[in-house]
Scaffold this active site. Structure first.
Site, PDB file in Angstrom:
ATOM      1  N   GLU A  64       0.948  -1.256  -0.039  1.00  0.00           N
ATOM      2  CA  GLU A  64      -0.026   0.110  -0.355  1.00  0.00           C
ATOM      3  C   GLU A  64       0.906   1.396  -0.444  1.00  0.00           C
ATOM      4  OE1 GLU A  64      -3.031   0.546   2.552  1.00  0.00           O
ATOM      5  OE2 GLU A  64      -3.457   2.552   2.131  1.00  0.00           O
ATOM      6  N   ASP A  80      -1.135  -4.734   3.048  1.00  0.00           N
ATOM      7  CA  ASP A  80      -1.428  -4.112   3.659  1.00  0.00           C
ATOM      8  C   ASP A  80      -0.558  -3.718   5.104  1.00  0.00           C
ATOM      9  OD1 ASP A  80      -2.745  -1.438   4.621  1.00  0.00           O
ATOM     10  OD2 ASP A  80      -4.469  -2.032   3.269  1.00  0.00           O
ATOM     11  N   ILE A  82      -1.371  -1.662   7.636  1.00  0.00           N
ATOM     12  CA  ILE A  82      -2.318  -1.347   8.759  1.00  0.00           C
ATOM     13  C   ILE A  82      -3.188  -0.906   7.814  1.00  0.00           C
ATOM     14  CG2 ILE A  82      -2.790   0.384  10.350  1.00  0.00           C
ATOM     15  CD1 ILE A  82      -0.011   0.910  11.199  1.00  0.00           C
ATOM     16  N   ASP A  83      -4.340  -1.724   8.171  1.00  0.00           N
ATOM     17  CA  ASP A  83      -5.479  -1.814   7.604  1.00  0.00           C
ATOM     18  C   ASP A  83      -6.604  -1.327   8.358  1.00  0.00           C
ATOM     19  OD1 ASP A  83      -6.874  -1.910   4.817  1.00  0.00           O
ATOM     20  OD2 ASP A  83      -7.606  -3.720   6.751  1.00  0.00           O
ATOM     21  N   THR A  85      -6.272   1.742   9.086  1.00  0.00           N
ATOM     22  CA  THR A  85      -4.961   3.028   9.102  1.00  0.00           C
ATOM     23  C   THR A  85      -6.289   3.948  10.140  1.00  0.00           C
ATOM     24  OG1 THR A  85      -3.782   3.312   8.185  1.00  0.00           O
ATOM     25  CG2 THR A  85      -3.808   4.734   9.336  1.00  0.00           C
ATOM     26  N   ASP A 208      -6.315  -4.916   0.352  1.00  0.00           N
ATOM     27  CA  ASP A 208      -7.150  -4.546   1.320  1.00  0.00           C
ATOM     28  C   ASP A 208      -7.565  -6.292   1.310  1.00  0.00           C
ATOM     29  OD1 ASP A 208      -7.018  -1.874   1.796  1.00  0.00           O
ATOM     30  OD2 ASP A 208      -8.389  -1.141  -0.078  1.00  0.00           O
TER      31      ASP A 208
HETATM   32  P1  2AM Z   1      -7.163   1.183   5.125  1.00  0.00           P
HETATM   33  O1  2AM Z   1      -7.144   1.534   6.227  1.00  0.00           O
HETATM   34  O2  2AM Z   1      -5.609   0.266   5.158  1.00  0.00           O
HETATM   35  O3  2AM Z   1      -6.500   2.892   4.329  1.00  0.00           O
HETATM   36  C1  2AM Z   1     -12.737   0.307   4.927  1.00  0.00           C
HETATM   37  O4  2AM Z   1     -13.894   0.746   5.088  1.00  0.00           O
HETATM   38  C2  2AM Z   1     -11.607   0.112   4.300  1.00  0.00           C
HETATM   39  O5  2AM Z   1     -11.038   0.968   3.405  1.00  0.00           O
HETATM   40  C3  2AM Z   1      -9.968  -0.475   5.112  1.00  0.00           C
HETATM   41  O6  2AM Z   1      -9.548  -1.219   4.445  1.00  0.00           O
HETATM   42  C4  2AM Z   1      -8.917   1.327   4.298  1.00  0.00           C
HETATM   43  O7  2AM Z   1      -7.890   0.729   4.121  1.00  0.00           O
HETATM   44  C5  2AM Z   1      -9.999   1.410   2.808  1.00  0.00           C
HETATM   45  N1  2AM Z   1      -9.689   2.483   2.186  1.00  0.00           N
HETATM   46  C6  2AM Z   1      -9.347   4.281   3.491  1.00  0.00           C
HETATM   47  N2  2AM Z   1      -9.697   4.643   2.589  1.00  0.00           N
HETATM   48  C7  2AM Z   1      -9.965   4.358   1.775  1.00  0.00           C
HETATM   49  C8  2AM Z   1      -9.799   5.730   0.050  1.00  0.00           C
HETATM   50  N3  2AM Z   1      -9.111   7.139   0.317  1.00  0.00           N
HETATM   51  N4  2AM Z   1      -9.907   4.408  -0.417  1.00  0.00           N
HETATM   52  C9  2AM Z   1      -9.592   3.522  -0.939  1.00  0.00           C
HETATM   53  N5  2AM Z   1      -9.814   2.612   0.241  1.00  0.00           N
HETATM   54  C10 2AM Z   1     -10.073   2.898   1.424  1.00  0.00           C
HETATM   55 CA    CA Z   2      -6.157  -0.931   3.778  1.00  0.00          CA
END
Ligand code: 2AM
Ligand code: CA
Length: 254
Positions: A64, A80, A82-83, A85, A208
């Protein structure tokens, strides 16, 4: 390679958990107006990339934070760091490290580790899925009115135009309840473990869902895109216990 994955995902998770307790404003920045990244995301991904490069220099990596390197190699790791975040930054436990291993376009292994929950989910293609070493299977729920479903709103943060609020408004009166923890990888792992009966989301990225989707299929569930095909996550994703899959496919059409 599953032992390598299991070892390093736990090390990475411990790094993330330690760093969460020490997180300060200076560690947090914005990738987009609603898209956070921390110094821990970058440090955890560097740890994993370095481990892969030193053990498997010929393998590709899609991460990521660091992008794609040698993604057309026979073996490719999809990371990923930290999924979830946003949950992580807000000192919540719903974040995970997600690592998938792809061989020639087939996912062959995956892990999701939620260190603050002490939950390690692992799957190998054809070998089933486990939670902390014990085999897991999807739920047996057959009726939507009894179903606990999860979703997320990556579409809002990406401003993609997909209207998941309309889907939620349509589905919520017809199911038992909804959950939204902020980590797609945990959502998928919870479908695999039978904690949720189904999950859907628009606008996710490969990192993700790569590991979580394998967890679901190895636990006996079904994963498709939002039209019932295999083009996920590009065309959205639905993961269920199988029994409610067709009903949920109808439900996400608004
Ligand atoms: P992340 O925490 O690694 O950013 C939650 O709805 C999911 O959407 C999480 O897996 C998150 O991953 C992801 N996500 C967060 N912001 C995003 C964005 N702007 N575009 C696509 N995915 C996103
Ligand atoms: Ca993610």
């Amino acid at each position: 390679m599953i032992d390598f994955l299991a070892y390093h995902i736990q090390e990475a998770g411990r790094m993330a958990l330690d760093a969460q307790a020490k997180l300060t404003a200076g560690d947090i920045s914005f990738k987009g107006e609603r898209d956070l990244v921390t110094s821990a995301d970058k440090a955890v991904e560097k740890y994993l990339v370095d481990a892969i490069i030193s053990s498997y220099p010929e393998h590709g990596i899609i991460g990521e934070e660091s992008g794609s390197h040698g993604a057309d190699a026979s073996y490719c790791w999809i990371i990923d760091p930290i999924d979830g975040t946003t949950s992580y930054v807000h000192q919540q436990p719903y974040f995970s490290v997600s690592i998938g291993l792809r061989k020639d376009n087939t996912m062959i292994a995956g892990g999701v580790y939620a260190p603050a929950l002490n939950q390690l989910f692992l799957a190998e293609k054809g070998g089933g899925a486990t939670l902390n070493g014990a085999p897991i299977t999807v739920s047996s729920c057959e009726k939507m009115i009894h179903a606990i479903l999860a979703t997320g709103f990556a579409c809002l943060r990406k401003r993609s135009g997909a209207d998941n609020l309309a889907v939620l408004a349509k589905l919520l009166p017809k199911i038992s309840d909804i959950r939204r923890c902020g980590s797609a990888a945990i959502d998928l792992a919870y479908v695999a473990a039978g904690k949720y009966d189904g999950y859907w989301e628009h606008n996710l990225n490969l990192y993700d869902i790569a590991a979580g989707a394998l967890l679901v299929t190895e636990a006996g569930g079904t994963v498709t895109d939002l039209r019932g095909n295999q083009d996920y996550p590009a065309s959205g994703i639905i993961a269920t216990n199988g029994a409610i899959h067709d009903i949920l496919l109808q439900g996400v059409i608004v």
